[in-house]
Motif scaffolding. Structure first.
Motif, PDB file in Angstrom:
ATOM      1  N   VAL A  49     -11.222   0.570   0.050  1.00  0.00           N
ATOM      2  CA  VAL A  49     -12.490   0.397  -0.343  1.00  0.00           C
ATOM      3  C   VAL A  49     -12.224  -0.996  -1.343  1.00  0.00           C
ATOM      4  O   VAL A  49     -13.003  -1.119  -2.400  1.00  0.00           O
ATOM      5  N   GLY A  50     -11.875  -1.871  -0.599  1.00  0.00           N
ATOM      6  CA  GLY A  50     -11.730  -3.387  -1.224  1.00  0.00           C
ATOM      7  C   GLY A  50     -10.559  -3.608  -2.426  1.00  0.00           C
ATOM      8  O   GLY A  50     -10.571  -4.680  -2.808  1.00  0.00           O
ATOM      9  N   VAL A  51      -9.912  -2.547  -2.390  1.00  0.00           N
ATOM     10  CA  VAL A  51      -8.691  -2.794  -3.171  1.00  0.00           C
ATOM     11  C   VAL A  51      -7.437  -2.446  -2.534  1.00  0.00           C
ATOM     12  O   VAL A  51      -7.400  -1.621  -1.485  1.00  0.00           O
ATOM     13  N   HIS A  52      -6.275  -2.849  -3.348  1.00  0.00           N
ATOM     14  CA  HIS A  52      -4.701  -2.200  -2.754  1.00  0.00           C
ATOM     15  C   HIS A  52      -4.636  -1.147  -3.909  1.00  0.00           C
ATOM     16  O   HIS A  52      -4.743  -1.298  -4.905  1.00  0.00           O
ATOM     17  N   ALA A  53      -4.296  -0.050  -3.379  1.00  0.00           N
ATOM     18  CA  ALA A  53      -3.955   1.021  -4.051  1.00  0.00           C
ATOM     19  C   ALA A  53      -2.433   1.517  -4.090  1.00  0.00           C
ATOM     20  O   ALA A  53      -1.874   1.414  -2.847  1.00  0.00           O
ATOM     21  N   GLU A  54      -1.795   1.612  -5.260  1.00  0.00           N
ATOM     22  CA  GLU A  54      -0.140   1.726  -5.129  1.00  0.00           C
ATOM     23  C   GLU A  54      -0.046   3.115  -5.392  1.00  0.00           C
ATOM     24  O   GLU A  54      -0.471   3.702  -6.615  1.00  0.00           O
ATOM     25  N   LEU A  55       0.517   4.214  -4.895  1.00  0.00           N
ATOM     26  CA  LEU A  55       0.881   5.374  -5.322  1.00  0.00           C
ATOM     27  C   LEU A  55       2.223   5.535  -5.775  1.00  0.00           C
ATOM     28  O   LEU A  55       3.243   5.210  -5.370  1.00  0.00           O
ATOM     29  N   LEU A  56       2.130   6.431  -7.000  1.00  0.00           N
ATOM     30  CA  LEU A  56       3.545   6.588  -7.540  1.00  0.00           C
ATOM     31  C   LEU A  56       3.450   7.896  -8.052  1.00  0.00           C
ATOM     32  O   LEU A  56       2.433   8.713  -8.683  1.00  0.00           O
ATOM     33  N   VAL A  57       4.591   8.719  -7.711  1.00  0.00           N
ATOM     34  CA  VAL A  57       4.596  10.316  -8.222  1.00  0.00           C
ATOM     35  C   VAL A  57       5.730  10.368  -9.009  1.00  0.00           C
ATOM     36  O   VAL A  57       6.825  10.070  -8.657  1.00  0.00           O
TER      37      VAL A  57
END
Length: 134
Positions: A49-57
């Protein structure tokens, strides 16, 4: 509606499990086009959706950091989303809410297993939504 959303997440998550931990190996599949590099916090990056998403767990806490094309933080206010985390037959939906700054946060009932499939559904402030797999 909730059952339909859960069914869509389940179908998407069966496409191929990938690592769900913050230090995810480059090259795993994702929605849109993915990044082979890690984000500023060491997590796997996906375009959605137009952004870069960074996943952290970390244990049970799940954090998604949002960035623009220039790697500048995008405020999470107005964004919403959820994650479907699955391992084998076990599935869990984690709701994401805006946290501080550019982060969406949620908490799983149990710590996701290494190798769990993670599918994110995210909606931006303009109402556009999309999925990404980590």
């Amino acid at each position: 509606m909730r059952k339909l959303l859960l069914a869509a997440f389940a179908a998407a998550s069966l496409a191929g499990p990938v690592l769900a931990q913050g230090n995810v190996a480059p090259g795993s599949a994702g929605g849109g086009h993915g990044h082979a590099d890690q984000g500023p916090h060491g997590g796997r990056m996906q375009d959605v959706v137009g952004v870069h998403a960074e996943l952290l767990v970390t244990e049970r806490k799940v954090t998604i950091h949002l960035y623009d094309e220039g790697s500048k933080p995008v405020p999470a206010a107005g964004f919403s989303g959820s994650l479907l985390i699955g391992t084998g037959q076990a599935r869990e939906v984690v709701q994401l809410v805006p946290g501080e700054g550019n982060s969406l946060v949620g908490e799983a009932r149990t710590a996701p297993a290494r190798g769990a499939a993670v599918t994110m559904q995210i909606k931006n402030p303009a109402g556009r939504s999309a999925q990404a797999r980590f």
